[in-house]
Motif scaffolding. Structure first.
Motif: not given
Ligand code: SF4
Length: 416
Positions: A380, A104-105, A386, A299
């Motif tokens: 992160n 998404c980000h 996790r 990620t």
């Molecule tokens: Fe996805 Fe990991 Fe980013 Fe959360 S921290 S949006 S789980 S990639």
């Protein structure tokens, strides 16, 4: 008008205030774009219905990418995703990005929703990533998102701003991830609670947008409400061809910051966050040689083209010694990496490539760790469980991760 920070200016505009809103003030602000993914949309839709709502406030301002568990890993996930798709169709939400389009980000900025000066809210804590483009991006829970679905507005406390001035230039194989980990190590996991962290200074300006995204992505790991890099020419260039609307950058006025820190990064070494705290940060050199079972590069923190290119440069013509997973942050990143033969280089080195998305970052699928296994990850978070119950996650840069894959142990990049 009084002086103000980027955050104050964005909240002044979004709340319709004729004056500069002050840190600590509670305002009701209109959200420019809202984001929820396959996981949080389920909860937000449930809350939206429980509130008795039946139509969203604006079907063009809600963005829903599927990324957390894609493709679905079991019947339950498949059914939940089916239900979200049905609701998206019913509500005529046009900005829906189904499985495989990316995290998404990464998708949200790539598709032009993250623009300087906007107020962006995501039902995901790493929505602070959007600050890399000069926006105020922040994460909320599902019930707050239901309120935004319904009215497009939410209450906020205007945050104070901590300016972090970065000076000097990075040594080879040291990157934005190492800077972010160093800062978190210094300020602590609660060092910026409910504040905006604004990265400034010549070393910030020297970073590409990908590096700025990494910096801002990790803002929430020190409790920040938002993390921002002032927009500049690089921002405009990156946004060129992506924008959906005109944007109006805002900048902090001299003397407007509430706190300031300065770090000279010229001697910074590669950093690693040791389980189980993101602020348990040490130089990689202190732990070099630690045996590793898995390496994960990807990620919303470090799955961009530049990150994959670093890994390919280090692995080219060699073979990894431990299972190594690379997941491009988006389909766009994957396509670019294919065109530049980055993927071919990685696969030739024994790397597994996954479908763009979150992958094993949240410990749900595609690389979950066994009890006691060690993973060097570019993600992160490294709290217990996790990436799988009993797994040990060491957070590091793509260069450190690739060098560690090559040697089968935690390795300072550049040392074979
Ligand atoms: Fe996805 Fe990991 Fe980013 Fe959360 S921290 S949006 S789980 S990639």
């Amino acid at each position: 008008m009084a002086i103000g920070t980027i955050s104050q200016k964005i909240f002044s505009r979004a709340s319709g205030s004729a004056r500069m809103v002050e840190p600590g003030e509670i305002v009701e602000a209109g959200v420019d774009y809202a984001m929820s993914h396959d996981g949080t949309s389920v909860l937000a839709i449930r809350a939206f219905k429980e509130m008795g709502c039946d139509r969203v406030w604006n079907s063009e301002r809600i963005v829903i990418p599927f990324d957390h568990i894609v493709p679905a890993n079991n019947e339950t996930a498949a059914e939940l995703q089916r239900d979200v798709r049905a609701w998206v169709k019913e509500q005529k939400i046009i900005n829906f990005f189904d499985c495989g389009q990316g995290v998404c980000h990464e998708v949200f900025p790539e598709k032009g929703f993250a623009l300087p000066g906007l107020l962006l809210v995501g039902a995901d804590s790493h929505s602070c990533t959007y600050g890399a483009l000069g926006a105020f991006g922040t994460g909320v829970g599902a019930t707050d998102m239901a309120e935004i679905y319904s009215r497009g507005r939410l209450w906020f406390k205007v945050p104070e701003t901590i300016a972090i001035r970065l000076t000097g230039s990075l040594k080879p194989n040291v990157s934005a991830k190492d800077i972010a980990l160093m800062v978190i190590g210094k300020l602590g996991a609660d060092g910026a609670t409910y504040k905006t962290v604004e990265y400034i200074g010549p070393a910030t300006e020297a970073l590409a947008i990908s590096g700025r995204m990494t910096l801002c992505n990790l803002g929430v790991e020190m409790g920040a409400k938002a993390a921002i890099v002032p927009p500049d020419r690089k921002t405009d260039l990156w946004l060129s061809g992506r924008t959906r609307q005109a944007y109006h950058p805002v900048h902090s006025d001299p003397g407007s910051y509430d706190y300031e820190h300065e770090y000279d990064i010229r001697d910074l070494e590669p950093q690693v966050a040791v389980p189980f705290r993101v602020d348990n940060v040490r130089p990689v050199s202190e732990l070099a040689g630690l045996p590793v079972d898995q390496v994960f590069i990807g990620t919303c923190t470090n799955g961009r083209l530049e990150d994959l290119e670093v890994a390919a440069r280090i692995l080219r013509g060699k073979q990894v010694r431990v299972r190594t997973l690379v997941i491009p942050a988006s389909r766009e990143v994957m396509m670019q990496a294919l065109q530049l033969h980055v993927i071919q280089t990685l696969v030739g080195s024994g790397v597994m490539i996954g479908t763009p998305g979150c992958g094993p970052c949240l410990g749900a699928h595609m690389g979950v760790l066994a009890e006691g296994e060690v993973c060097v990850s570019t993600s992160n978070r490294n709290f217990p469980g996790r990436m799988g119950k009993g797994g040990l996650v060491y957070l590091a840069s793509p260069a450190t991760a690739a060098a560690s894959a090559l040697n089968g142990c935690l390795t300072v990049p550049g040392i074979k």
